[in-house]
Design a protein around this motif. Structure first.
Motif, PDB file in Angstrom:
ATOM      1  N   TYR A 184       1.255  -0.931  -0.287  1.00  0.00           N
ATOM      2  CA  TYR A 184      -0.017  -0.325  -0.223  1.00  0.00           C
ATOM      3  C   TYR A 184       1.300   1.041  -0.394  1.00  0.00           C
ATOM      4  CZ  TYR A 184      -3.248  -3.058   1.274  1.00  0.00           C
ATOM      5  OH  TYR A 184      -4.679  -4.244   1.567  1.00  0.00           O
ATOM      6  N   GLN A 185       2.179   1.467   0.266  1.00  0.00           N
ATOM      7  CA  GLN A 185       2.765   2.329  -0.020  1.00  0.00           C
ATOM      8  C   GLN A 185       3.470   2.255  -1.429  1.00  0.00           C
ATOM      9  OE1 GLN A 185       3.097   4.457   3.096  1.00  0.00           O
ATOM     10  NE2 GLN A 185       1.454   3.151   3.630  1.00  0.00           N
ATOM     11  N   LEU A 186       4.237   1.586  -1.931  1.00  0.00           N
ATOM     12  CA  LEU A 186       4.755   1.573  -3.337  1.00  0.00           C
ATOM     13  C   LEU A 186       4.245   2.787  -4.109  1.00  0.00           C
ATOM     14  CD1 LEU A 186       6.144  -1.916  -3.825  1.00  0.00           C
ATOM     15  CD2 LEU A 186       7.520   0.110  -2.445  1.00  0.00           C
ATOM     16  N   PRO A 187       5.269   3.658  -4.884  1.00  0.00           N
ATOM     17  CA  PRO A 187       4.629   4.330  -5.693  1.00  0.00           C
ATOM     18  C   PRO A 187       4.033   3.609  -7.411  1.00  0.00           C
ATOM     19  CG  PRO A 187       6.913   4.664  -5.633  1.00  0.00           C
ATOM     20  CD  PRO A 187       6.545   3.779  -4.687  1.00  0.00           C
ATOM     21  N   GLN A 188       3.362   4.477  -7.891  1.00  0.00           N
ATOM     22  CA  GLN A 188       2.920   3.721  -8.691  1.00  0.00           C
ATOM     23  C   GLN A 188       3.751   4.061 -10.142  1.00  0.00           C
ATOM     24  OE1 GLN A 188       0.862   1.351  -9.719  1.00  0.00           O
ATOM     25  NE2 GLN A 188       0.013   1.083  -7.302  1.00  0.00           N
ATOM     26  N   ILE A 189       4.569   3.403 -10.747  1.00  0.00           N
ATOM     27  CA  ILE A 189       5.240   4.724 -11.897  1.00  0.00           C
ATOM     28  C   ILE A 189       5.219   3.334 -13.559  1.00  0.00           C
ATOM     29  CG2 ILE A 189       8.253   3.932 -12.374  1.00  0.00           C
ATOM     30  CD1 ILE A 189       7.555   5.731 -10.167  1.00  0.00           C
ATOM     31  N   SER A 190       4.949   3.703 -14.591  1.00  0.00           N
ATOM     32  CA  SER A 190       5.164   3.659 -16.401  1.00  0.00           C
ATOM     33  C   SER A 190       5.789   2.765 -15.948  1.00  0.00           C
ATOM     34  CB  SER A 190       5.412   4.782 -16.588  1.00  0.00           C
ATOM     35  OG  SER A 190       6.449   5.135 -16.266  1.00  0.00           O
ATOM     36  N   ILE A 191       5.152   1.343 -16.917  1.00  0.00           N
ATOM     37  CA  ILE A 191       5.899   0.224 -17.433  1.00  0.00           C
ATOM     38  C   ILE A 191       6.493   0.511 -18.492  1.00  0.00           C
ATOM     39  CG2 ILE A 191       4.830  -0.993 -15.126  1.00  0.00           C
ATOM     40  CD1 ILE A 191       3.257  -2.437 -17.125  1.00  0.00           C
ATOM     41  N   THR A 192       6.849  -0.517 -19.140  1.00  0.00           N
ATOM     42  CA  THR A 192       7.418  -0.680 -20.533  1.00  0.00           C
ATOM     43  C   THR A 192       6.681  -2.321 -21.246  1.00  0.00           C
ATOM     44  OG1 THR A 192       9.125  -0.319 -20.235  1.00  0.00           O
ATOM     45  CG2 THR A 192       9.519  -1.073 -22.087  1.00  0.00           C
ATOM     46  N   ARG A 193       5.592  -1.751 -22.503  1.00  0.00           N
ATOM     47  CA  ARG A 193       5.181  -2.238 -23.052  1.00  0.00           C
ATOM     48  C   ARG A 193       5.809  -3.602 -24.030  1.00  0.00           C
ATOM     49  NH1 ARG A 193       0.184  -2.491 -20.127  1.00  0.00           N
ATOM     50  NH2 ARG A 193      -0.328  -0.516 -19.925  1.00  0.00           N
ATOM     51  N   MET A 194       6.040  -4.423 -23.240  1.00  0.00           N
ATOM     52  CA  MET A 194       6.998  -5.359 -23.626  1.00  0.00           C
ATOM     53  C   MET A 194       6.478  -7.284 -23.574  1.00  0.00           C
ATOM     54  SD  MET A 194      11.193  -6.243 -23.134  1.00  0.00           S
ATOM     55  CE  MET A 194      10.994  -4.077 -23.881  1.00  0.00           C
ATOM     56  N   ARG A 195       6.434  -8.415 -24.497  1.00  0.00           N
ATOM     57  CA  ARG A 195       6.597  -9.289 -23.950  1.00  0.00           C
ATOM     58  C   ARG A 195       7.613 -10.003 -22.719  1.00  0.00           C
ATOM     59  NH1 ARG A 195       3.916 -12.116 -29.805  1.00  0.00           N
ATOM     60  NH2 ARG A 195       1.505 -11.289 -29.244  1.00  0.00           N
ATOM     61  N   TYR A 196       7.116 -10.907 -21.837  1.00  0.00           N
ATOM     62  CA  TYR A 196       8.041 -12.072 -21.552  1.00  0.00           C
ATOM     63  C   TYR A 196       9.581 -12.184 -22.292  1.00  0.00           C
ATOM     64  CZ  TYR A 196      10.754 -14.855 -18.239  1.00  0.00           C
ATOM     65  OH  TYR A 196      12.121 -15.236 -17.350  1.00  0.00           O
ATOM     66  N   GLY A 197       9.090 -13.466 -23.242  1.00  0.00           N
ATOM     67  CA  GLY A 197      10.260 -13.259 -24.028  1.00  0.00           C
ATOM     68  C   GLY A 197      11.000 -12.845 -25.051  1.00  0.00           C
ATOM     69  N   SER A 198      10.634 -11.261 -24.962  1.00  0.00           N
ATOM     70  CA  SER A 198      11.411  -9.865 -26.034  1.00  0.00           C
ATOM     71  C   SER A 198      12.261  -9.205 -24.575  1.00  0.00           C
ATOM     72  CB  SER A 198       9.969  -9.113 -26.136  1.00  0.00           C
ATOM     73  OG  SER A 198       9.570  -9.160 -26.851  1.00  0.00           O
ATOM     74  N   ILE A 199      11.909  -9.473 -23.975  1.00  0.00           N
ATOM     75  CA  ILE A 199      12.975  -9.317 -22.716  1.00  0.00           C
ATOM     76  C   ILE A 199      14.636  -9.508 -22.609  1.00  0.00           C
ATOM     77  CG2 ILE A 199      13.377  -9.263 -19.922  1.00  0.00           C
ATOM     78  CD1 ILE A 199      10.320  -9.380 -19.421  1.00  0.00           C
ATOM     79  N   PHE A 200      14.317 -10.674 -22.812  1.00  0.00           N
ATOM     80  CA  PHE A 200      15.732 -11.537 -23.141  1.00  0.00           C
ATOM     81  C   PHE A 200      16.597 -10.774 -24.033  1.00  0.00           C
ATOM     82  CE2 PHE A 200      13.658 -14.054 -19.661  1.00  0.00           C
ATOM     83  CZ  PHE A 200      13.876 -14.475 -19.876  1.00  0.00           C
ATOM     84  N   LYS A 201      15.765 -10.593 -25.057  1.00  0.00           N
ATOM     85  CA  LYS A 201      15.873 -10.063 -27.157  1.00  0.00           C
ATOM     86  C   LYS A 201      16.733  -8.750 -26.228  1.00  0.00           C
ATOM     87  CE  LYS A 201      15.782  -8.826 -31.186  1.00  0.00           C
ATOM     88  NZ  LYS A 201      14.446  -9.586 -32.513  1.00  0.00           N
ATOM     89  N   SER A 202      15.911  -7.522 -26.002  1.00  0.00           N
ATOM     90  CA  SER A 202      16.436  -6.899 -25.077  1.00  0.00           C
ATOM     91  C   SER A 202      17.920  -6.543 -24.200  1.00  0.00           C
ATOM     92  CB  SER A 202      14.920  -5.869 -24.649  1.00  0.00           C
ATOM     93  OG  SER A 202      14.829  -6.045 -23.536  1.00  0.00           O
ATOM     94  N   MET A 203      17.834  -7.917 -23.807  1.00  0.00           N
ATOM     95  CA  MET A 203      19.133  -7.778 -22.650  1.00  0.00           C
ATOM     96  C   MET A 203      19.994  -7.907 -23.475  1.00  0.00           C
ATOM     97  SD  MET A 203      17.273  -9.455 -19.495  1.00  0.00           S
ATOM     98  CE  MET A 203      18.678  -9.873 -18.195  1.00  0.00           C
ATOM     99  N   GLY A 204      19.945  -9.103 -24.469  1.00  0.00           N
ATOM    100  CA  GLY A 204      20.879  -9.478 -24.929  1.00  0.00           C
ATOM    101  C   GLY A 204      21.774  -7.947 -26.181  1.00  0.00           C
ATOM    102  N   LEU A 205      20.716  -7.486 -26.230  1.00  0.00           N
ATOM    103  CA  LEU A 205      21.313  -5.573 -27.152  1.00  0.00           C
ATOM    104  C   LEU A 205      21.686  -4.841 -26.095  1.00  0.00           C
ATOM    105  CD1 LEU A 205      18.211  -4.697 -29.430  1.00  0.00           C
ATOM    106  CD2 LEU A 205      19.863  -6.227 -30.392  1.00  0.00           C
ATOM    107  N   LEU A 206      21.622  -4.626 -25.127  1.00  0.00           N
ATOM    108  CA  LEU A 206      21.799  -3.786 -23.905  1.00  0.00           C
ATOM    109  C   LEU A 206      23.556  -4.583 -23.959  1.00  0.00           C
ATOM    110  CD1 LEU A 206      19.483  -3.602 -21.676  1.00  0.00           C
ATOM    111  CD2 LEU A 206      19.861  -1.928 -23.261  1.00  0.00           C
ATOM    112  N   LEU A 207      23.383  -5.875 -23.614  1.00  0.00           N
ATOM    113  CA  LEU A 207      24.815  -6.562 -23.393  1.00  0.00           C
ATOM    114  C   LEU A 207      25.599  -6.205 -24.785  1.00  0.00           C
ATOM    115  CD1 LEU A 207      24.672  -9.411 -21.772  1.00  0.00           C
ATOM    116  CD2 LEU A 207      25.681  -8.235 -21.159  1.00  0.00           C
ATOM    117  N   ALA A 208      25.627  -6.099 -26.110  1.00  0.00           N
ATOM    118  CA  ALA A 208      26.143  -5.628 -27.186  1.00  0.00           C
ATOM    119  C   ALA A 208      26.215  -4.032 -27.391  1.00  0.00           C
ATOM    120  CB  ALA A 208      25.841  -6.208 -28.419  1.00  0.00           C
ATOM    121  N   GLN A 209      25.883  -3.647 -27.272  1.00  0.00           N
ATOM    122  CA  GLN A 209      25.440  -1.954 -27.066  1.00  0.00           C
ATOM    123  C   GLN A 209      26.212  -1.178 -26.069  1.00  0.00           C
ATOM    124  OE1 GLN A 209      21.310  -0.505 -27.470  1.00  0.00           O
ATOM    125  NE2 GLN A 209      21.092  -1.366 -29.426  1.00  0.00           N
ATOM    126  N   GLU A 210      26.216  -1.521 -24.493  1.00  0.00           N
ATOM    127  CA  GLU A 210      26.682  -1.007 -23.404  1.00  0.00           C
ATOM    128  C   GLU A 210      27.739  -2.040 -22.880  1.00  0.00           C
ATOM    129  OE1 GLU A 210      25.566   1.472 -23.136  1.00  0.00           O
ATOM    130  OE2 GLU A 210      23.402   2.230 -24.077  1.00  0.00           O
TER     131      GLU A 210
END
Length: 398
Positions: A184-210
């Protein structure tokens, strides 16, 4: 969902979140000073009982990889309390365990779901002003690290006064209470619209880019591996001659690390001012020096305690700088970035725990200290690569 509030002014909520971080992280370390008690309780070899520490860290790493990234795509205000409920369930299984296998199952469940702390931290980076990120993350990290250190002391104390399972019972109850309040105390924050499977693809891109994310993850993995070697060997060293300490006193020795843990808020303030490189080098140097004291700690309890306090200070400095840097890389992907970094961090921890046990059984305390020093030197090498990468990026921007 969107929140524009700056929760850095809500001290009560930040304290509660810091306590939650400490409780979640500490849940994976209760077993460290209890290895001897677990061994005798279930009548198993010491090496098998010590594997409990490794299982805790491996399961935590799996939770970081497969659960924490969901923080970018789900309602964190509901997700975090749900994870804490799962961790409470794992702690309850540990409390009810009748054999080592059941304890391992409870430990693995606890490890998977206690990653709630690593969903809380990216949440805070979004809910505070940019110039307050380092300081606020440092405050939560103080809670997390103090929780880890107090967990070993409290588990040892309760083991001596009541029973080694008592810490699991009490922490499960406390976990349930805090989860209920946070819902009941945590703030509501906007979320990214993404499927669960797409998360890992984006993580791979982050590793390649950063590239800096890769280097900072390697630095974190190495320094936590060095610290985890102490976690997995502290009971074996201090419960044997010449020390022959009880579980209680094994836990008390680790309290010196609290001073290092409390430094993270101070480190965060300096990191916000752009001193990450200097603080990282200082942290690596402190950790390297600590191993000289720890080596002498093989026959001197005072030297061991001083070395333990110094290595905790160095770890806190390096880890705080790492997080300050990675959270600036891509604000829209902070949970995924934290998942990558913390997965490497705790994989390093699990490897360090296993290396500690292996080194202890094949070369004694000398082998443990030499391996720990090599890990710190490796972290310094990756810090050098990161610094070169950063300077190259600055030149390209000019």
């Amino acid at each position: 969902m969107q929140s524009s509030a700056d929760i850095s002014q809500n001290k009560a909520l930040l304290i509660l979140m810091a306590v939650a971080c400490g409780l979640c992280a500490g849940a994976n370390y209760y077993c460290q000073p209890l290895i001897s008690s677990i061994q005798h309780s279930f009548q198993v070899p010491q090496s098998q009982a010590a594997l409990t520490v490794t299982f805790a860290q491996i399961s935590y790493a799996l939770g970081l990889l497969f659960i924490v990234p969901m923080g970018d795509i789900v309602n964190r205000a509901k997700f975090i309390p749900a994870l804490m409920l799962g961790a409470a369930g794992g702690l309850a299984i540990c409390a009810l365990s009748v054999n080592l296998t059941m304890l391992w199952v409870g430990t693995i469940i606890t490890g998977l779901f206690s990653v709630a702390a690593q969903v809380l931290i990216p949440l805070v980076t979004i809910a505070v002003r940019p110039e307050k990120v380092g300081q606020t993350v440092g405050f939560l990290m103080s809670g997390l690290l103090v929780g880890i250190l107090l967990s070993t002391s409290l588990s040892g104390l309760l083991s001596n006064l009541v029973h080694w399972k008592m810490i699991y019972i009490l922490s499960a109850i406390l976990m349930l209470i805090i989860a209920g309040v946070l819902k009941y105390q945590l703030p509501q924050i906007s979320i990214t619209r993404m499927r669960y499977g797409s998360i890992f693809k984006s993580m791979g891109l982050l590793l390649a880019q950063e590239r800096r994310l890769v280097y900072r993850a390697l630095i974190g993995g190495c320094v936590f591996a060095a610290m985890s070697m102490l976690f997995s060997t502290i009971a074996m060293l201090l419960t044997a001659p010449p020390f022959s300490l009880a579980d209680l006193w094994v836990g008390v020795v680790t309290l010196v690390g609290v001073f290092g843990a409390l430094s993270t808020q101070w480190v965060g303030k300096w990191a916000d001012r752009g001193h990450n490189a200097k603080l990282t080098w200082a942290g690596c140097l402190i950790m390297a020096c600590s191993w000289a004291l720890l080596y002498n700690g093989g026959h001197s309890l005072l030297s061991y305690a001083l070395g333990y306090g110094l290595i905790s200070l160095g770890l806190a400095a390096v880890h705080s700088c790492n997080q300050n840097i990675i959270f600036q890389l891509n604000p829209s992907a902070r949970s995924r970035i934290n998942a990558i970094y913390m997965t490497a961090y705790f994989v390093g921890g699990a490897c360090g725990s296993a290396l500690g046990v292996y080194a202890w059984h094949h070369g004694g305390w000398t082998a443990v200290c030499m391996t720990g020093l090599i890990l710190v030197i490796s972290a310094a090498f990756f810090a050098l690569l990161d610094q070169r990468c950063h300077l190259k990026q600055i030149k390209m921007q000019q």
